[in-house]
Design an enzyme around this catalytic site. Structure first.
Site, PDB file in Angstrom:
ATOM      1  N   TYR A 193       0.830  -1.211   0.000  1.00 40.11           N
ATOM      2  CA  TYR A 193       0.000   0.000   0.000  1.00 40.11           C
ATOM      3  C   TYR A 193       0.865   1.261   0.000  1.00 40.11           C
ATOM      4  CZ  TYR A 193      -4.499  -2.230   1.185  1.00 40.11           C
ATOM      5  OH  TYR A 193      -5.652  -2.950   1.177  1.00 40.11           O
ATOM      6  N   LYS A 211       3.324 -15.515   2.608  1.00 41.89           N
ATOM      7  CA  LYS A 211       3.501 -16.236   1.336  1.00 41.89           C
ATOM      8  C   LYS A 211       4.998 -16.474   1.204  1.00 41.89           C
ATOM      9  CE  LYS A 211       1.896 -17.845  -2.615  1.00 41.89           C
ATOM     10  NZ  LYS A 211       0.950 -18.983  -2.747  1.00 41.89           N
ATOM     11  N   ASP A 231      -2.792 -18.576   0.935  1.00 42.19           N
ATOM     12  CA  ASP A 231      -3.830 -19.244   0.130  1.00 42.19           C
ATOM     13  C   ASP A 231      -4.496 -20.349   0.941  1.00 42.19           C
ATOM     14  OD1 ASP A 231      -1.318 -20.460   0.004  1.00 42.19           O
ATOM     15  OD2 ASP A 231      -1.452 -21.007  -2.111  1.00 42.19           O
ATOM     16  N   ASP A 271      -6.214  -7.203   4.710  1.00 42.94           N
ATOM     17  CA  ASP A 271      -7.393  -6.550   4.143  1.00 42.94           C
ATOM     18  C   ASP A 271      -8.328  -7.609   3.568  1.00 42.94           C
ATOM     19  OD1 ASP A 271      -9.078  -4.512   3.066  1.00 42.94           O
ATOM     20  OD2 ASP A 271      -8.117  -4.810   1.117  1.00 42.94           O
ATOM     21  N   ASP A 321     -12.111  -9.255   5.306  1.00 44.54           N
ATOM     22  CA  ASP A 321     -13.437  -9.209   4.658  1.00 44.54           C
ATOM     23  C   ASP A 321     -14.024 -10.614   4.620  1.00 44.54           C
ATOM     24  OD1 ASP A 321     -13.318  -6.438   4.040  1.00 44.54           O
ATOM     25  OD2 ASP A 321     -14.259  -6.767   2.080  1.00 44.54           O
TER      26      ASP A 321
HETATM   27  C1  IPM Z   1     -10.228  -1.234   4.505  1.00 43.30           C
HETATM   28  C2  IPM Z   1     -10.318  -0.705   3.091  1.00 43.30           C
HETATM   29  C3  IPM Z   1      -9.107   0.144   2.741  1.00 43.30           C
HETATM   30  C4  IPM Z   1      -7.892  -0.766   2.850  1.00 43.30           C
HETATM   31  C5  IPM Z   1      -9.149   0.828   1.378  1.00 43.30           C
HETATM   32  C6  IPM Z   1     -10.393   1.632   1.167  1.00 43.30           C
HETATM   33  C7  IPM Z   1      -7.941   1.667   1.151  1.00 43.30           C
HETATM   34  O1  IPM Z   1     -10.513  -1.745   2.190  1.00 43.30           O
HETATM   35  O2  IPM Z   1     -10.105  -0.427   5.438  1.00 43.30           O
HETATM   36  O3  IPM Z   1     -10.293  -2.441   4.684  1.00 43.30           O
HETATM   37  O4  IPM Z   1      -7.604  -1.533   1.930  1.00 43.30           O
HETATM   38  O5  IPM Z   1      -7.214  -0.683   3.879  1.00 43.30           O
HETATM   39 MN    MN Z   2     -10.904  -3.640   3.142  1.00 44.46          MN
END
Ligand code: IPM
Ligand code: MN
Ligand code: NAD
Length: 356
Positions: free
Chosen positions: A141, A191, A223, A247, A251
């Site tokens: 990032y 990884k 993975d 990240d 999710d």
């Molecule tokens: C999160 C989001 C952010 C990230 C994006 C919007 C930059 O997906 O906070 O999880 O990847 O950190």
């Molecule tokens: Mn995110």
């Protein structure tokens, strides 16, 4: 007296943040904790009003306060701006960096009454309680980026993934310490079969293990981890990983709890903590009063716990969420047959009503 900077942001950000503020006010009233809140422009809405997604005044307020509560930023309206003006690259990432919040805690905890709301079988997720510790201010990032024209047409892009020993060590310590207070199991995800950065990651994390003999450490390739998260997520206690893997995996882990609208986060390590739901601005449901405010409300609980050291008040908020879910109230994302569908505002109001 605690000073909170509110950054509602874009899309559903203002809707869920209003819910969290409602709950904070209830905590204040019930417990007498003194809190002041000040709102600032951040993200796409800040760009629209001031020409920059992260106005200096906003950054100053965040740095001067005791904690930041953020909604979400971004949306199609700002997707085609030059990168430094985009809400994600021009505001969210610089804010995290400026605050120095290198450790991002994302707890994936299932409320018993939601065990059937997950898309996975009840027995796979019931009782789930895992914590993702995501490195937040390094990795790909923040590495050097470059785009150049090619003589034959088209482009060549370079994107760099960098980590230093120190960056890995400090976030790994946070994960070891957390594991120690939980079930003493730490899984470091990387990884290492391909990436040099992951080899260093593994080396540094392994090197710390001797200092935490009570914590059982193992390493897992990312993975495989993605697969294990849906095969048998209850094998995990604390998952430690670098920025981008964290990240993605968080999710995925959020859906185990029923919805991404349930997952809060705390970003720690700097002078001022940053608290935000893990979800984004959800343009597909923005403005409809149907978003789930619980991720934001639980982020307030994390703020009370980690920034203000108010464990009882944090637990009060978590119990209030649990009680409202037990009574069968659901926002659309966690709706199930026989339950009572409520709006964003109603859900927040119900939870605030339980704080007493
Ligand atoms: C999160 C989001 C952010 C990230 C994006 C919007 C930059 O997906 O906070 O999880 O990847 O950190
Ligand atoms: Mn995110
Ligand atoms: P998203 O998290 O916004 O939405 C993904 C899906 O989950 C959507 O279907 C959405 O409706 C649903 N969802 C998310 N939060 C919900 C909630 N509280 N209640 C009910 N449903 C919810 O991810 P996306 O669609 O990939 O991204 C949309 C925008 O948000 C993009 O501009 C992205 O860059 C940005 N984003 C910002 C942050 C942040 O500010 N921290 C985080 C992630 C994404």
């Amino acid at each position: 007296m605690f000073k909170i900077t509110l950054l509602p942001g874009d899309g559903i950000g203002p809707e869920v943040t209003a819910g969290a503020v409602r709950v904070l006010q209830a905590v204040q009233k019930c417990t007498g904790v003194e809190i002041t809140m000040q709102e600032a422009l951040f993200g796409g809405c800040a760009y629209d009003k001031t020409g920059t997604p992260l106005p200096e005044e906003t950054l100053r307020l965040c740095l001067e306060g005791d904690a930041v509560l953020l909604g979400a930023v971004g949306g199609p309206r700002w997707d085609n701006l030059p990168v430094h003006l985009r809400p994600e690259r021009g505001a969210l990432l610089p804010l995290r960096k400026e605050l120095g919040v290198f450790a991002n805690l994302r707890p994936s905890l299932i409320f018993p009454s939601l065990a059937d709301a997950s898309t996975l079988k009840r027995e796979v997720v019931d009782g789930l309680d895992l914590m993702v510790v995501r490195e937040l201010t390094g990795g790909i990032y923040f590495g050097k980026k470059q785009r150049e024209d090619l003589p034959e047409g088209g482009y060549r892009v370079v994107e760099t993934l960098e980590y230093t020993t120190g960056e890995i060590e400090r976030v790994a310590r946070v994960a070891f310490e957390l594991a120690r207070k939980r079930r003493c199991k730490l899984t470091s995800v990387d990884k290492a079969n391909v990436l040099e950065s992951s080899r260093l990651w593994r080396e540094v994390v392994s090197g710390l293990a001797a200092e935490y003999p009570d914590v059982e450490l193992n390493h897992m390739l990312v993975d495989n981890c993605a697969m294990q998260l849906v095969r048998n997520p209850k094998q995990f206690d604390v998952l430690l990983t670098e920025n981008m893997f964290g990240d993605i995996l968080s999710d995925q882990a959020s859906q185990l709890t029923g919805s991404i609208g349930m997952l809060p986060s705390a970003s720690l390590g700097g002078k001022v903590g940053l608290f935000e739901p893990i979800h984004g601005s959800a343009p597909d449901i923005a403005g409809k009063d149907i978003a789930n405010p619980i991720a934001s409300i639980l982020s307030v609980a994390m703020m009370l716990r980690y920034s203000f050291n108010l464990e009882e008040e944090a637990a009060l908020v978590e119990r209030a969420v649990s009680a409202v879910l037990e009574e069968g109230y659901r926002t659309t994302d966690i709706m199930q047959p026989g339950m009572r569908r409520v709006s964003t505002g109603e859900m927040a109001e119900l939870i605030a009503g339980k704080i007493q």
